[in-house]
Design a protein around this motif. Structure first.
Motif, PDB file in Angstrom:
ATOM      1  N   GLN A   2      -7.735  18.687  -7.727  1.00  0.00           N
ATOM      2  CA  GLN A   2      -8.243  20.072  -7.143  1.00  0.00           C
ATOM      3  C   GLN A   2      -7.204  20.828  -6.567  1.00  0.00           C
ATOM      4  OE1 GLN A   2     -11.643  20.807  -7.045  1.00  0.00           O
ATOM      5  NE2 GLN A   2     -11.530  18.875  -8.454  1.00  0.00           N
ATOM      6  N   LYS A   3      -6.021  20.330  -6.499  1.00  0.00           N
ATOM      7  CA  LYS A   3      -4.904  21.392  -5.980  1.00  0.00           C
ATOM      8  C   LYS A   3      -3.583  20.918  -6.212  1.00  0.00           C
ATOM      9  CE  LYS A   3      -4.876  19.288  -1.261  1.00  0.00           C
ATOM     10  NZ  LYS A   3      -5.040  19.716  -0.004  1.00  0.00           N
ATOM     11  N   GLU A  36      -5.185  12.299  -2.253  1.00  0.00           N
ATOM     12  CA  GLU A  36      -4.084  13.038  -3.032  1.00  0.00           C
ATOM     13  C   GLU A  36      -4.992  14.360  -3.733  1.00  0.00           C
ATOM     14  OE1 GLU A  36      -1.063  12.842  -3.475  1.00  0.00           O
ATOM     15  OE2 GLU A  36      -1.065  11.338  -1.858  1.00  0.00           O
ATOM     16  N   GLY A  37      -6.069  14.604  -3.183  1.00  0.00           N
ATOM     17  CA  GLY A  37      -6.840  15.913  -3.525  1.00  0.00           C
ATOM     18  C   GLY A  37      -7.643  15.687  -4.946  1.00  0.00           C
ATOM     19  N   MET A  38      -7.931  14.393  -5.415  1.00  0.00           N
ATOM     20  CA  MET A  38      -8.734  14.242  -6.413  1.00  0.00           C
ATOM     21  C   MET A  38     -10.029  13.817  -6.112  1.00  0.00           C
ATOM     22  SD  MET A  38      -6.158  14.101  -8.480  1.00  0.00           S
ATOM     23  CE  MET A  38      -7.159  13.530 -10.059  1.00  0.00           C
ATOM     24  N   GLN A  86       0.761  -1.189   0.144  1.00  0.00           N
ATOM     25  CA  GLN A  86       0.011  -0.053   0.038  1.00  0.00           C
ATOM     26  C   GLN A  86       0.741   1.214  -0.245  1.00  0.00           C
ATOM     27  OE1 GLN A  86      -2.895  -0.080   3.120  1.00  0.00           O
ATOM     28  NE2 GLN A  86      -4.260  -1.803   2.193  1.00  0.00           N
ATOM     29  N   ALA A  87       2.023   1.130   0.749  1.00  0.00           N
ATOM     30  CA  ALA A  87       2.965   2.466   0.905  1.00  0.00           C
ATOM     31  C   ALA A  87       3.275   2.803  -0.521  1.00  0.00           C
ATOM     32  CB  ALA A  87       3.971   2.022   1.650  1.00  0.00           C
ATOM     33  N   ASP A  88       3.726   1.511  -1.376  1.00  0.00           N
ATOM     34  CA  ASP A  88       4.360   1.871  -2.683  1.00  0.00           C
ATOM     35  C   ASP A  88       3.075   2.477  -3.440  1.00  0.00           C
ATOM     36  OD1 ASP A  88       6.835   1.534  -3.717  1.00  0.00           O
ATOM     37  OD2 ASP A  88       6.355  -0.399  -4.668  1.00  0.00           O
ATOM     38  N   TYR A  89       2.226   2.051  -3.448  1.00  0.00           N
ATOM     39  CA  TYR A  89       1.023   2.474  -4.293  1.00  0.00           C
ATOM     40  C   TYR A  89       0.819   3.898  -4.140  1.00  0.00           C
ATOM     41  CZ  TYR A  89      -3.783   2.366  -6.476  1.00  0.00           C
ATOM     42  OH  TYR A  89      -4.498   2.538  -7.487  1.00  0.00           O
ATOM     43  N   LEU A  90       0.795   4.319  -2.887  1.00  0.00           N
ATOM     44  CA  LEU A  90       0.388   5.766  -2.657  1.00  0.00           C
ATOM     45  C   LEU A  90       1.625   6.517  -3.046  1.00  0.00           C
ATOM     46  CD1 LEU A  90      -0.652   5.599   1.051  1.00  0.00           C
ATOM     47  CD2 LEU A  90      -2.058   5.925  -0.975  1.00  0.00           C
TER      48      LEU A  90
END
Length: 260
Positions: free
Chosen positions: A259-260, A227-229, A172-176
């Motif tokens: 968004q940002k 991630e602001g999506m 999961q950390a890799d995905y993020l």
């Protein structure tokens, strides 16, 4: 299933031609044609046809030497930049792009997308338009802090990523981490288009099994929101057949706005 023996797409030998012939060919008996060819092209055609996603620059950061998902995109973006983690995939794409001997034939996908557009007699023109739109095919390094070796990589109006996160992430950390990197060139207000395979652990290329990151749709949604999506379209389509070649449960398709 013991995953310790599985190879990693971006670190081990990967026969890109065998990948294409197994999962993306025009063979009438190719089992994956609905999930990997027809359905993705139809979803992209419909998404672009709404007219919300358009602009100058599109960056495609996908797994494998895939180009068929870009036929609809070339009608809405002036310039397309391809980024791939695997040198074999880059060479395979360039064979097609430069009309070299032995290039993989994508004619079955050109025919399908021109049929969707009501222009079945313009297959050759469609292929030429996509090739003209592609300005760079460069390396995407999942480990480096820099995005690529392309100097002055422009901000993109749209980023497409198809199956890359599944093929390269180990947890999961890799995905993020890699998702954040994929989103980095996307300008505020720009759109992300993502394809993924949920609840999977492996896919087969020739005699070798390659690892797929196992996740569900809830994890993917949470990662994007973090991630602001803002997600606009979200579809999860269960796989349509059984195969020993891969074990994914469903195909995820989404569009989202930064968004940002």
């Amino acid at each position: 299933m013991d995953r310790s023996s599985f190879k990693l797409y971006h670190k081990h030998d990967h026969d890109s031609r065998t990948l294409l012939e197994t999962y993306f060919s025009g063979d009438p008996d190719m089992a994956f044609k609905e999930d990997t060819l027809k359905s993705p092209m139809e979803k992209l055609h419909n998404a672009f046809d709404k007219g919300h996603m358009t602009g100058k620059i599109l960056i495609d950061i996908s797994g494998g030497p895939l180009i068929h998902h870009l036929y609809s995109a070339c009608e809405f973006f002036q310039e397309i930049i391809l980024m791939r983690t695997n040198e074999q995939c880059i060479m395979e794409i360039m064979k097609w792009h430069d009309d070299r001997t032995g290039a993989f034939c994508w004619g079955h996908t050109t025919a399908h997308v021109t049929g969707l557009e009501g222009r079945s007699d313009q297959c050759e023109a469609k292929e030429m338009k996509l090739k003209s739109a592609i300005t760079h095919v460069v390396k995407f390094d999942t480990e480096s802090e820099t995005l690529s070796d392309l100097i002055g990589l422009p901000q993109a109006d749209c980023v497409i990523t198809a199956w890359l996160l599944d093929m390269t992430c180990k947890d999961q950390a890799d995905y993020l981490r890699i998702l954040k990197k994929i989103l980095k060139p996307l300008k505020p207000g720009g759109h992300l288009i993502l394809f993924g395979a949920t609840n999977a652990s492996y896919y087969t290329v020739g005699e070798h099994k390659f690892q797929l990151f196992t996740y569900d749709e809830h994890f993917a949604r949470d990662a994007l929101v973090r991630e602001g999506m803002t997600i606009h379209q979200w579809e999860v389509t269960p796989r349509k057949f059984d195969s020993h070649l891969t074990d994914y449960g469903a195909i995820l398709f989404l569009t989202a706005c930064k968004q940002k």
